[in-house]
Design a protein around this motif. Structure first.
Motif, PDB file in Angstrom:
ATOM      1  N   ALA A  41       0.879  -1.375  -0.038  1.00 55.90           N
ATOM      2  CA  ALA A  41       0.169  -0.151   0.017  1.00 55.90           C
ATOM      3  C   ALA A  41       0.901   1.138   0.065  1.00 55.90           C
ATOM      4  O   ALA A  41       0.576   2.270  -0.634  1.00 55.90           O
ATOM      5  CB  ALA A  41      -0.883  -0.013   1.526  1.00 55.90           C
ATOM      6  N   VAL A  42       1.914   1.194   0.608  1.00 55.65           N
ATOM      7  CA  VAL A  42       2.946   2.379   0.623  1.00 55.65           C
ATOM      8  C   VAL A  42       3.815   2.444  -0.570  1.00 55.65           C
ATOM      9  O   VAL A  42       4.469   3.584  -0.455  1.00 55.65           O
ATOM     10  CB  VAL A  42       3.641   2.380   1.936  1.00 55.65           C
ATOM     11  CG1 VAL A  42       2.817   2.428   3.357  1.00 55.65           C
ATOM     12  CG2 VAL A  42       4.476   1.242   2.117  1.00 55.65           C
ATOM     13  N   SER A  43       3.866   1.367  -1.221  1.00 58.74           N
ATOM     14  CA  SER A  43       4.769   1.655  -2.373  1.00 58.74           C
ATOM     15  C   SER A  43       4.108   2.218  -3.493  1.00 58.74           C
ATOM     16  O   SER A  43       2.712   2.540  -3.374  1.00 58.74           O
ATOM     17  CB  SER A  43       5.180   0.084  -2.855  1.00 58.74           C
ATOM     18  OG  SER A  43       4.175  -0.680  -3.263  1.00 58.74           O
ATOM     19  N   ASP A  44       4.909   2.474  -4.598  1.00 55.62           N
ATOM     20  CA  ASP A  44       4.282   3.455  -5.552  1.00 55.62           C
ATOM     21  C   ASP A  44       3.372   2.310  -6.586  1.00 55.62           C
ATOM     22  O   ASP A  44       2.138   2.988  -6.951  1.00 55.62           O
ATOM     23  CB  ASP A  44       5.436   3.854  -6.432  1.00 55.62           C
ATOM     24  CG  ASP A  44       6.334   5.021  -5.747  1.00 55.62           C
ATOM     25  OD1 ASP A  44       5.488   5.603  -4.742  1.00 55.62           O
ATOM     26  OD2 ASP A  44       7.265   5.271  -5.999  1.00 55.62           O
ATOM     27  N   SER A  45       3.888   1.313  -6.855  1.00 52.26           N
ATOM     28  CA  SER A  45       3.137   0.396  -7.704  1.00 52.26           C
ATOM     29  C   SER A  45       3.036  -1.184  -7.154  1.00 52.26           C
ATOM     30  O   SER A  45       2.142  -1.734  -7.484  1.00 52.26           O
ATOM     31  CB  SER A  45       3.635   0.581  -9.273  1.00 52.26           C
ATOM     32  OG  SER A  45       5.053   0.493  -9.290  1.00 52.26           O
TER      33      SER A  45
END
Length: 265
Positions: A41-45
């Motif tokens: 969820a906190v990553s870009d993709s």
């Protein structure tokens, strides 16, 4: 040694706490799913690899299983004598803990990690988040690396599990650090006392050789460079590494068996 006796000892130990392994497996799966979803969820993709997450998880598994559940039946005053008096040889009793901690536990938890990555991926898809979660393949290079990493620390903490009654991981790690520090101090003292003059003359020789624009110096099986020392033959390096690893595994496993024999006596 009877393999069936070893198997029966494993079953007898698990029957003492029939829901313990199921509880730990379920807890590990829930935590893994939550961590994967949060990290995704906190990553870009997309998270390219779950290996760092599961490396930490595998270390926690090793601490919990080897430190708290290996040889624990022989540390309880109320029923330790029952296990010591079972009609099985010392080797069979030792092997029951060895097989459980070395083979069964890591394989079970690697499969749990793989299942948790699949469940996390399905949950993210159901939530409709515009991110993609990775899957963890237990038979991939990452799975094999997790297994090897667990096996690498097993001999040391397996010995600590039978040597210490409680706080196995903390006491074993502290004892190992103290021994390493004392070994370095002792080695440096002996080297300074016995061969300091030879070392200084050798260093002066090497410095003089490097000052004459030599890129490296051959010294027996070693190649000494200005900032590096390596072996002349890669095969020799592999043989030396293999010998060190065999000695490490054999030494601590043998010590654990000898310590267990002392406990029975």
């Amino acid at each position: 040694m009877n393999a069936m006796t070893v198997y029966q000892l494993i079953l007898a130990k698990q029957s003492q706490q029939p829901f313990r392994l199921a509880r730990d497996v379920s807890l590990a799966m829930i935590i893994s799913i939550m961590v994967i979803i949060f990290a995704t969820a906190v990553s870009d993709s997309k998270i390219s690899s779950l290996f760092p997450i599961f490396t930490v998880a595998m270390l926690i598994v090793a601490i919990g299983e080897i430190g708290s559940h290996t040889f624990n039946e022989y540390k309880e005053k109320g029923n330790a004598y029952v296990w010591l008096m079972l009609p099985a040889t010392t080797l069979e009793k030792w092997l029951s803990n060895f097989v459980m901690s070395f083979f069964i536990i890591p394989v079970v938890f690697i499969l749990v990690f793989s299942a948790s990555s699949l469940i996390a991926k399905l949950l993210i898809a159901m939530l409709g988040w515009p991110v993609e979660a990775s899957l963890f393949n237990p038979i991939s290079t990452d799975g094999w690396s997790l297994l090897k990493g667990y096996w690498l620390i097993h001999p040391l903490y397996f010995f600590g599990a039978i040597y210490f009654k409680n706080r196995v991981v903390m006491k074993t790690t502290a004892a190992m650090f103290i021994l390493i520090i004392l070994w370095f101090i002792y080695t440096a003292f002996i080297a300074d006392l016995l061969i300091s003059a030879q070392v200084e003359s050798s260093l002066e020789f090497f410095e003089s050789q490097f000052n004459h624009s030599e890129t490296y110096i051959k010294f027996g099986p070693l190649i000494i460079e200005e900032e590096n020392i390596r072996l002349t033959s890669p095969i020799l390096g592999r043989l030396l590494g293999t010998a060190i690893m065999i000695g490490y595994f054999s030494y601590f496993w043998s010590l654990s068996l000898l310590r267990f024999r002392e406990l029975e006596l």
